[in-house]
Scaffold this motif. Sequence first.
Motif, PDB file in Angstrom:
ATOM      1  N   ALA A 115      17.530  26.660  17.699  1.00 45.27           N
ATOM      2  CA  ALA A 115      18.310  27.340  16.663  1.00 45.27           C
ATOM      3  C   ALA A 115      18.578  26.352  15.540  1.00 45.27           C
ATOM      4  CB  ALA A 115      19.625  27.857  17.234  1.00 45.27           C
TER       5      ALA A 115
ATOM      6  N   SER B 231      14.517  29.321  14.973  1.00 40.52           N
ATOM      7  CA  SER B 231      15.163  30.262  14.057  1.00 40.52           C
ATOM      8  C   SER B 231      15.648  29.541  12.814  1.00 40.52           C
ATOM      9  CB  SER B 231      16.336  30.982  14.731  1.00 40.52           C
ATOM     10  OG  SER B 231      17.351  30.060  15.096  1.00 40.52           O
TER      11      SER B 231
ATOM     12  N   THR C   2      18.832  34.141  15.120  1.00 38.37           N
ATOM     13  CA  THR C   2      18.836  33.518  16.446  1.00 38.37           C
ATOM     14  C   THR C   2      18.965  34.555  17.549  1.00 38.37           C
ATOM     15  OG1 THR C   2      19.765  31.445  15.604  1.00 38.37           O
ATOM     16  CG2 THR C   2      20.044  31.889  17.942  1.00 38.37           C
TER      17      THR C   2
ATOM     18  N   THR D 207      21.731  23.692  14.513  1.00 40.61           N
ATOM     19  CA  THR D 207      22.342  24.213  13.301  1.00 40.61           C
ATOM     20  C   THR D 207      23.362  23.205  12.771  1.00 40.61           C
ATOM     21  OG1 THR D 207      23.919  25.351  14.731  1.00 40.61           O
ATOM     22  CG2 THR D 207      22.043  26.638  13.942  1.00 40.61           C
TER      23      THR D 207
ATOM     24  N   PRO E   3      25.583  30.313  18.150  1.00 42.55           N
ATOM     25  CA  PRO E   3      24.350  30.393  18.955  1.00 42.55           C
ATOM     26  C   PRO E   3      24.571  30.065  20.426  1.00 42.55           C
ATOM     27  CG  PRO E   3      24.279  28.521  17.437  1.00 42.55           C
ATOM     28  CD  PRO E   3      25.453  29.344  17.048  1.00 42.55           C
TER      29      PRO E   3
END
Length: 363
Positions: free
Chosen positions: A13, A38, A60, A76, A84
């Motif tokens: 993510a 993502s 995500t 992230t 996430p």
Amino acid sequence: MNETSETHRIAIAGVGAVAEMHALSIADVDGATLVAGSCRTASKGREFATEHDCDWYEDTETMLEESAPDVLIVCTPSGAHLEPTLAAADHGIDVLCEKPLEITTERIDRMMEAADEADITLGGVFQQRFKPLFQRVHDAAAADRFGSLSVANAYVPWWREDDYYDGAWQGTRELDGGGALMNQSIHGIDATQWLAGATMDLEPDENPVEEVIAYTDRLAHDDSLMEVEDTAVAICRYRDGTLGQFLGATSMYPGSLRRIQLAGREGTAEVLEDELVTWRFRDERDEDEELRERFGDESDSSGGAADPMAIDYSNHRRNVEAFLEACSSNDPYPLDATEARKAVAIIEAIYESAETGEPVRLE
């Protein structure tokens, strides 16, 4: 190639700079496959997917549903780790989360609660702990070679150019949660409290640091570029009486190597990034000279002192591999959420002390 005992399908993510370290690490571990990443920015996501031969998703949640990974690595921005992780917990997916685990202990506790309820493994990334040199220092501390510690210090005298902060999430309260401490110096703080803690008889959730008093300020960057500190100094007392100092800065041009120091009545260890500067004990052993020869060469890495990407990914790989091995074996992961939370709790206390002008005790 390094092996795990089963095949792991891994998704990431957030495909920013640190995700590259993880993608390269995954490629080096036999039995690990990167299946997806993502990213909200289509061009960035497609470029990452092409480079690493995986799928790209804008969202995500959709990635977790459609790519069906068994491990999610969260890369992230720091203040966007909670969401996430909660999504992965809802899907029963184990989570390895970049540092800091989150920007407040309250948000970390929510992540831990969700992981417990979902019976998933939640672990942190502090790759400095996986350096072979730091492993040897930790072994010496656990073996009481330093005797009663006198000091445990971390100095991170780094520099960041203005364009590092200009228009970025770094340096914002919302997504960075702090500045030179929460983003850059957290590695040094974590490593130092972990090493010092090896000399103490602590409960798993007990922080080695007992009290801090600190000052923070923004001294080398305009407030239009960043909202938080670029310079911080703190004095701490550990639970066994050991004293310590933390310096964290992105204000010290041109940036110098990180230094970590442990010293007591029976010996001293001092590490300058990857170089063992001092390794001396009252009870000298045959292996000590071998260790000095192995790690005594001057570091050829800047360690991110001025360039955040001026590091290799070997310690990230060791960190990823340890997590995957724990997931395969159901053995405890040594850098679980309880461990990863400790550095954030110390930094929270430093920020509180700097704001109030008073010492702050950690629970």
